[in-house]
Design a protein around this motif. Sequence first.
Motif, PDB file in Angstrom:
ATOM      1  N   ARG A  77     -24.469  -9.224   9.851  1.00 48.20           N
ATOM      2  CA  ARG A  77     -25.012  -8.933   8.534  1.00 48.20           C
ATOM      3  C   ARG A  77     -23.899  -8.439   7.607  1.00 48.20           C
ATOM      4  O   ARG A  77     -23.261  -7.434   7.853  1.00 48.20           O
ATOM      5  CB  ARG A  77     -26.084  -7.859   8.641  1.00 48.20           C
ATOM      6  N   GLY A  78     -23.663  -9.172   6.536  1.00 50.80           N
ATOM      7  CA  GLY A  78     -22.665  -8.796   5.530  1.00 50.80           C
ATOM      8  C   GLY A  78     -21.243  -9.095   5.988  1.00 50.80           C
ATOM      9  O   GLY A  78     -20.982  -9.348   7.164  1.00 50.80           O
ATOM     10  N   PRO A  79     -20.333  -9.070   5.042  1.00 51.59           N
ATOM     11  CA  PRO A  79     -18.925  -9.338   5.384  1.00 51.59           C
ATOM     12  C   PRO A  79     -18.296  -8.148   6.098  1.00 51.59           C
ATOM     13  O   PRO A  79     -18.683  -7.002   5.883  1.00 51.59           O
ATOM     14  CB  PRO A  79     -18.279  -9.561   4.020  1.00 51.59           C
ATOM     15  N   ASP A  80     -17.349  -8.438   6.931  1.00 53.52           N
ATOM     16  CA  ASP A  80     -16.622  -7.414   7.668  1.00 53.52           C
ATOM     17  C   ASP A  80     -15.259  -7.238   6.991  1.00 53.52           C
ATOM     18  O   ASP A  80     -14.249  -7.786   7.432  1.00 53.52           O
ATOM     19  CB  ASP A  80     -16.477  -7.823   9.132  1.00 53.52           C
ATOM     20  N   TRP A  81     -15.252  -6.503   5.865  1.00 53.13           N
ATOM     21  CA  TRP A  81     -14.045  -6.413   5.049  1.00 53.13           C
ATOM     22  C   TRP A  81     -12.909  -5.714   5.767  1.00 53.13           C
ATOM     23  O   TRP A  81     -11.750  -6.097   5.598  1.00 53.13           O
ATOM     24  CB  TRP A  81     -14.346  -5.696   3.735  1.00 53.13           C
ATOM     25  N   SER A  82     -13.199  -4.704   6.545  1.00 53.79           N
ATOM     26  CA  SER A  82     -12.109  -3.990   7.212  1.00 53.79           C
ATOM     27  C   SER A  82     -11.392  -4.907   8.195  1.00 53.79           C
ATOM     28  O   SER A  82     -10.158  -4.889   8.283  1.00 53.79           O
ATOM     29  CB  SER A  82     -12.635  -2.751   7.928  1.00 53.79           C
ATOM     30  N   ASP A  83     -12.140  -5.731   8.908  1.00 56.43           N
ATOM     31  CA  ASP A  83     -11.527  -6.674   9.846  1.00 56.43           C
ATOM     32  C   ASP A  83     -10.719  -7.721   9.098  1.00 56.43           C
ATOM     33  O   ASP A  83      -9.617  -8.087   9.511  1.00 56.43           O
ATOM     34  CB  ASP A  83     -12.606  -7.329  10.700  1.00 56.43           C
TER      35      ASP A  83
ATOM     36  N   LEU B  34      -9.246  -7.423   6.109  1.00 56.81           N
ATOM     37  CA  LEU B  34      -8.042  -6.808   5.560  1.00 56.81           C
ATOM     38  C   LEU B  34      -7.003  -6.537   6.638  1.00 56.81           C
ATOM     39  O   LEU B  34      -5.797  -6.703   6.402  1.00 56.81           O
ATOM     40  CB  LEU B  34      -8.414  -5.517   4.823  1.00 56.81           C
ATOM     41  N   ILE B  35      -7.453  -6.120   7.804  1.00 61.42           N
ATOM     42  CA  ILE B  35      -6.510  -5.868   8.900  1.00 61.42           C
ATOM     43  C   ILE B  35      -5.849  -7.165   9.337  1.00 61.42           C
ATOM     44  O   ILE B  35      -4.636  -7.218   9.558  1.00 61.42           O
ATOM     45  CB  ILE B  35      -7.224  -5.179  10.079  1.00 61.42           C
ATOM     46  N   ARG B  36      -6.628  -8.239   9.431  1.00 59.34           N
ATOM     47  CA  ARG B  36      -6.048  -9.525   9.825  1.00 59.34           C
ATOM     48  C   ARG B  36      -5.063 -10.034   8.776  1.00 59.34           C
ATOM     49  O   ARG B  36      -4.019 -10.574   9.115  1.00 59.34           O
ATOM     50  CB  ARG B  36      -7.137 -10.563  10.072  1.00 59.34           C
ATOM     51  N   LEU B  37      -5.384  -9.866   7.497  1.00 58.14           N
ATOM     52  CA  LEU B  37      -4.469 -10.300   6.440  1.00 58.14           C
ATOM     53  C   LEU B  37      -3.179  -9.484   6.451  1.00 58.14           C
ATOM     54  O   LEU B  37      -2.094 -10.022   6.245  1.00 58.14           O
ATOM     55  CB  LEU B  37      -5.139 -10.184   5.071  1.00 58.14           C
ATOM     56  N   ALA B  38      -3.291  -8.186   6.668  1.00 57.13           N
ATOM     57  CA  ALA B  38      -2.110  -7.327   6.691  1.00 57.13           C
ATOM     58  C   ALA B  38      -1.199  -7.676   7.869  1.00 57.13           C
ATOM     59  O   ALA B  38       0.023  -7.630   7.752  1.00 57.13           O
ATOM     60  CB  ALA B  38      -2.529  -5.869   6.760  1.00 57.13           C
ATOM     61  N   ASN B  39      -1.781  -8.029   8.993  1.00 56.95           N
ATOM     62  CA  ASN B  39      -0.975  -8.347  10.174  1.00 56.95           C
ATOM     63  C   ASN B  39      -0.393  -9.753  10.128  1.00 56.95           C
ATOM     64  O   ASN B  39       0.605 -10.020  10.785  1.00 56.95           O
ATOM     65  CB  ASN B  39      -1.818  -8.185  11.440  1.00 56.95           C
ATOM     66  N   SER B  40      -0.990 -10.644   9.346  1.00 56.61           N
ATOM     67  CA  SER B  40      -0.530 -12.023   9.372  1.00 56.61           C
ATOM     68  C   SER B  40       0.525 -12.323   8.319  1.00 56.61           C
ATOM     69  O   SER B  40       1.205 -13.324   8.396  1.00 56.61           O
ATOM     70  CB  SER B  40      -1.707 -12.979   9.161  1.00 56.61           C
ATOM     71  N   GLY B  41       0.676 -11.463   7.317  1.00 62.22           N
ATOM     72  CA  GLY B  41       1.592 -11.725   6.216  1.00 62.22           C
ATOM     73  C   GLY B  41       3.017 -11.322   6.531  1.00 62.22           C
ATOM     74  O   GLY B  41       3.316 -10.758   7.584  1.00 62.22           O
ATOM     75  N   PRO B  42       3.921 -11.598   5.568  1.00 62.04           N
ATOM     76  CA  PRO B  42       5.320 -11.193   5.751  1.00 62.04           C
ATOM     77  C   PRO B  42       5.460  -9.687   5.588  1.00 62.04           C
ATOM     78  O   PRO B  42       4.587  -9.033   5.017  1.00 62.04           O
ATOM     79  CB  PRO B  42       6.037 -11.931   4.612  1.00 62.04           C
ATOM     80  N   PRO B  43       6.558  -9.135   6.062  1.00 56.61           N
ATOM     81  CA  PRO B  43       6.765  -7.689   5.900  1.00 56.61           C
ATOM     82  C   PRO B  43       6.904  -7.335   4.414  1.00 56.61           C
ATOM     83  O   PRO B  43       7.375  -8.152   3.613  1.00 56.61           O
ATOM     84  CB  PRO B  43       8.057  -7.419   6.668  1.00 56.61           C
ATOM     85  N   PRO B  44       6.504  -6.134   4.033  1.00 56.05           N
ATOM     86  CA  PRO B  44       6.535  -5.753   2.614  1.00 56.05           C
ATOM     87  C   PRO B  44       7.915  -5.854   1.971  1.00 56.05           C
ATOM     88  O   PRO B  44       8.046  -6.273   0.830  1.00 56.05           O
ATOM     89  CB  PRO B  44       6.047  -4.308   2.610  1.00 56.05           C
ATOM     90  N   TRP B  45       8.976  -5.479   2.688  1.00 57.89           N
ATOM     91  CA  TRP B  45      10.316  -5.527   2.098  1.00 57.89           C
ATOM     92  C   TRP B  45      10.691  -6.956   1.732  1.00 57.89           C
ATOM     93  O   TRP B  45      11.349  -7.188   0.708  1.00 57.89           O
ATOM     94  CB  TRP B  45      11.362  -4.908   3.019  1.00 57.89           C
ATOM     95  N   LEU B  46      10.287  -7.924   2.535  1.00 59.34           N
ATOM     96  CA  LEU B  46      10.600  -9.324   2.238  1.00 59.34           C
ATOM     97  C   LEU B  46       9.806  -9.800   1.026  1.00 59.34           C
ATOM     98  O   LEU B  46      10.332 -10.510   0.153  1.00 59.34           O
ATOM     99  CB  LEU B  46      10.282 -10.189   3.458  1.00 59.34           C
ATOM    100  N   LEU B  47       8.560  -9.388   0.947  1.00 57.09           N
ATOM    101  CA  LEU B  47       7.718  -9.769  -0.183  1.00 57.09           C
ATOM    102  C   LEU B  47       8.265  -9.190  -1.486  1.00 57.09           C
ATOM    103  O   LEU B  47       8.365  -9.891  -2.497  1.00 57.09           O
ATOM    104  CB  LEU B  47       6.295  -9.280   0.070  1.00 57.09           C
TER     105      LEU B  47
END
Length: 72
Positions: A13-19, A21-34
């Motif tokens: 029921r409903g979106p699982d936003w915390s999950d 956001l965690i997946r997006l944060a772990n899958s992206g490039p490191p902040p310094w590179l961005l």
Amino acid sequence: MIRDTVESWKPRRGPDWSDVLIRLANSGPPPWLLYTAASAALIVILLAAYLVGSALQIGALGPQSVPSDIHH
């Protein structure tokens, strides 16, 4: 196998936003590179805008007119 997985999936029921956001944060490039890439892109854009503005004599980069009909 894929069909079994799709058919057995039950939506929660409903979106699982915390999950998400965690997946997006772990899958992206490191902040310094961005931040480094974004800074370099901004410098390139500003330099290109300056060069184009200078070549086309746009705005303050263009020659300024001097009134020649001023009498003393």
